[in-house]
Write a protein that holds these residues in place. Structure first.
Motif, mmCIF file in Angstrom:
data_model
loop_
_atom_site.group_PDB
_atom_site.id
_atom_site.type_symbol
_atom_site.label_atom_id
_atom_site.label_comp_id
_atom_site.label_asym_id
_atom_site.label_seq_id
_atom_site.Cartn_x
_atom_site.Cartn_y
_atom_site.Cartn_z
ATOM 1 N N GLY A 1 0.832 -1.191 0.000
ATOM 2 C CA GLY A 1 0.000 0.000 0.000
ATOM 3 C C GLY A 1 0.867 1.241 0.000
ATOM 4 O O GLY A 1 2.018 1.203 0.421
ATOM 5 N N ARG A 2 0.278 2.340 -0.493
ATOM 6 C CA ARG A 2 1.017 3.590 -0.553
ATOM 7 C C ARG A 2 0.111 4.748 -0.147
ATOM 8 O O ARG A 2 -1.088 4.729 -0.419
ATOM 9 C CB ARG A 2 1.583 3.838 -1.958
ATOM 10 C CG ARG A 2 2.634 2.814 -2.368
ATOM 11 C CD ARG A 2 3.240 3.125 -3.727
ATOM 12 N NE ARG A 2 4.241 2.140 -4.083
ATOM 13 C CZ ARG A 2 5.503 2.168 -3.695
ATOM 14 N NH1 ARG A 2 5.925 3.179 -2.939
ATOM 15 N NH2 ARG A 2 6.352 1.237 -4.040
ATOM 16 N N GLU B 1 -4.480 10.206 -0.932
ATOM 17 C CA GLU B 1 -4.068 9.280 -1.996
ATOM 18 C C GLU B 1 -3.564 7.945 -1.443
ATOM 19 O O GLU B 1 -2.431 7.522 -1.697
ATOM 20 C CB GLU B 1 -3.001 9.925 -2.883
ATOM 21 C CG GLU B 1 -3.444 11.216 -3.537
ATOM 22 C CD GLU B 1 -4.613 11.011 -4.511
ATOM 23 O OE1 GLU B 1 -4.663 9.955 -5.170
ATOM 24 O OE2 GLU B 1 -5.480 11.903 -4.594
ATOM 25 N N ARG C 1 -3.477 4.120 -1.659
ATOM 26 C CA ARG C 1 -3.671 3.079 -2.676
ATOM 27 C C ARG C 1 -3.345 1.723 -2.051
ATOM 28 O O ARG C 1 -2.271 1.536 -1.492
ATOM 29 C CB ARG C 1 -2.779 3.310 -3.888
ATOM 30 C CG ARG C 1 -3.030 2.336 -5.049
ATOM 31 C CD ARG C 1 -2.017 2.552 -6.164
ATOM 32 N NE ARG C 1 -2.070 3.904 -6.681
ATOM 33 C CZ ARG C 1 -2.917 4.310 -7.630
ATOM 34 N NH1 ARG C 1 -3.780 3.434 -8.154
ATOM 35 N NH2 ARG C 1 -2.901 5.550 -8.060
ATOM 36 N N GLN D 1 -3.301 -4.783 -5.170
ATOM 37 C CA GLN D 1 -4.246 -5.612 -5.930
ATOM 38 C C GLN D 1 -4.651 -6.874 -5.171
ATOM 39 O O GLN D 1 -5.813 -7.288 -5.205
ATOM 40 C CB GLN D 1 -3.602 -5.997 -7.269
ATOM 41 C CG GLN D 1 -4.403 -6.971 -8.124
ATOM 42 C CD GLN D 1 -5.507 -6.272 -8.895
ATOM 43 O OE1 GLN D 1 -5.383 -5.096 -9.188
ATOM 44 N NE2 GLN D 1 -6.564 -6.996 -9.227
ATOM 45 N N TRP E 1 -7.556 -6.269 -2.678
ATOM 46 C CA TRP E 1 -8.830 -6.067 -3.366
ATOM 47 C C TRP E 1 -9.353 -7.377 -3.933
ATOM 48 O O TRP E 1 -10.570 -7.631 -3.925
ATOM 49 C CB TRP E 1 -8.683 -5.037 -4.473
ATOM 50 C CG TRP E 1 -8.606 -3.622 -4.000
ATOM 51 C CD1 TRP E 1 -7.540 -2.777 -4.104
ATOM 52 C CD2 TRP E 1 -9.630 -2.885 -3.337
ATOM 53 N NE1 TRP E 1 -7.829 -1.564 -3.552
ATOM 54 C CE2 TRP E 1 -9.115 -1.593 -3.079
ATOM 55 C CE3 TRP E 1 -10.934 -3.184 -2.938
ATOM 56 C CZ2 TRP E 1 -9.858 -0.599 -2.440
ATOM 57 C CZ3 TRP E 1 -11.683 -2.196 -2.309
ATOM 58 C CH2 TRP E 1 -11.145 -0.925 -2.066
ATOM 59 N N ALA F 1 -7.188 0.261 -8.795
ATOM 60 C CA ALA F 1 -6.556 1.449 -9.364
ATOM 61 C C ALA F 1 -7.033 2.736 -8.701
ATOM 62 O O ALA F 1 -6.466 3.807 -8.944
ATOM 63 C CB ALA F 1 -6.829 1.520 -10.868
ATOM 64 N N ASP F 2 -8.071 2.663 -7.866
ATOM 65 C CA ASP F 2 -8.626 3.855 -7.242
ATOM 66 C C ASP F 2 -7.887 4.194 -5.949
ATOM 67 O O ASP F 2 -7.395 3.310 -5.248
ATOM 68 C CB ASP F 2 -10.109 3.656 -6.931
ATOM 69 C CG ASP F 2 -10.938 3.500 -8.187
ATOM 70 O OD1 ASP F 2 -11.052 4.480 -8.938
ATOM 71 O OD2 ASP F 2 -11.464 2.395 -8.420
ATOM 72 N N THR F 3 -7.836 5.468 -5.625
ATOM 73 C CA THR F 3 -7.202 5.913 -4.395
ATOM 74 C C THR F 3 -8.242 6.559 -3.472
ATOM 75 O O THR F 3 -9.280 7.043 -3.925
ATOM 76 C CB THR F 3 -6.085 6.926 -4.674
ATOM 77 O OG1 THR F 3 -6.641 8.077 -5.339
ATOM 78 C CG2 THR F 3 -5.010 6.305 -5.547
#
Length: 232
Positions: free
Chosen positions: A61-62, A91, A93, A96, A99, A109-111
């Motif tokens: 995660g970021r 922001e 994120r 993958q 999710w 791809a959403d933040t």
């Protein structure tokens, strides 16, 4: 106090399974101020990243930035002083893999951004060390200002701001405070987000229906997938 790049590693045990966590951030800062009976604090960090590795899940995660800030008086006074609390996470994120576990890989791809900045003017009515020893209201506010409210996921965003001025003493009285002002809120892209979420296990159809009904009751349409609401 400020620092540059930092990296940390930790090994955890989760139900007998090893979990390794690696975190980094480009910079961080901590500020504390104590002056004229006022306490102020602010903590921030930029470009955070976290990586989790375990036998059952590996993900990352970021976060672009994190902010926690506050200000308040420490003394009882007849004059008003500023109060403030601010929280910001911008922001975010999520990887993958997480999710995919939730059955919603299309959202990877959403933040997410959450930010609130709330301030006011007021005064303590009792010393801080005696708040838990009295049944009287400890605080009287004469104004509340919402500088920012932002909740954004993907292209959907809830925003708000406004100010409410209170009659002196009314905040500390029983019942609704007496005052004037307006808080304005807008929701853009909410219907598109509900449609996306309802196609995943995260939002069952009946719950999506209830959310739509609630939004329709609270907001008025001012454009395509654009709701507005005023609170005064």
């Amino acid at each position: 106090v400020s620092t540059g790049f930092a990296r940390g590693e930790a090994d955890k045990d989760l139900g007998g399974l090893p979990v390794r966590v690696i975190s980094t951030n480009a910079s961080s800062a901590l500020e504390l101020a104590l002056e004229d009976g006022m306490l102020g604090a602010e903590m921030s960090a930029e470009e955070l990243a976290i990586e989790v590795n375990s036998p059952f899940l590996s993900t990352d995660g970021r976060i672009e930035s994190i902010l926690i800030a506050g200000e308040m008086p420490l003394i009882v006074d007849t004059r008003d002083h500023p109060f403030r609390v601010a929280l910001g996470l911008r922001e975010l994120r999520v990887g993958q893999a997480l999710w995919a576990m939730a059955g919603a890989p299309g959202l990877a791809a959403d933040t997410l951004t959450f930010a609130v900045d709330l301030q006011g003017n007021g005064r303590w009515l009792v010393p801080l060390d005696m708040i838990d020893q009295t049944n009287e209201p400890p605080l009287d506010l004469t104004s509340v200002v919402l500088n920012e409210l932002t909740v954004r996921f993907g292209d959907a965003a809830l925003t708000g701001d406004g100010q409410f001025d209170l009659a002196p003493g009314s905040f500390a009285m029983d019942g609704p405070p007496d005052g004037t002002g307006l808080f304005a809120f807008e929701l853009r892209g909410g219907e598109r987000l509900l449609e996306r979420l309802s196609q995943t296990p995260l939002l069952p159809a009946d719950q999506a229906f209830l959310v739509r009904a609630m939004l329709g009751a609270l907001g008025r349409s001012v454009g395509e997938d654009h709701l507005a609401s005023d609170v005064s």
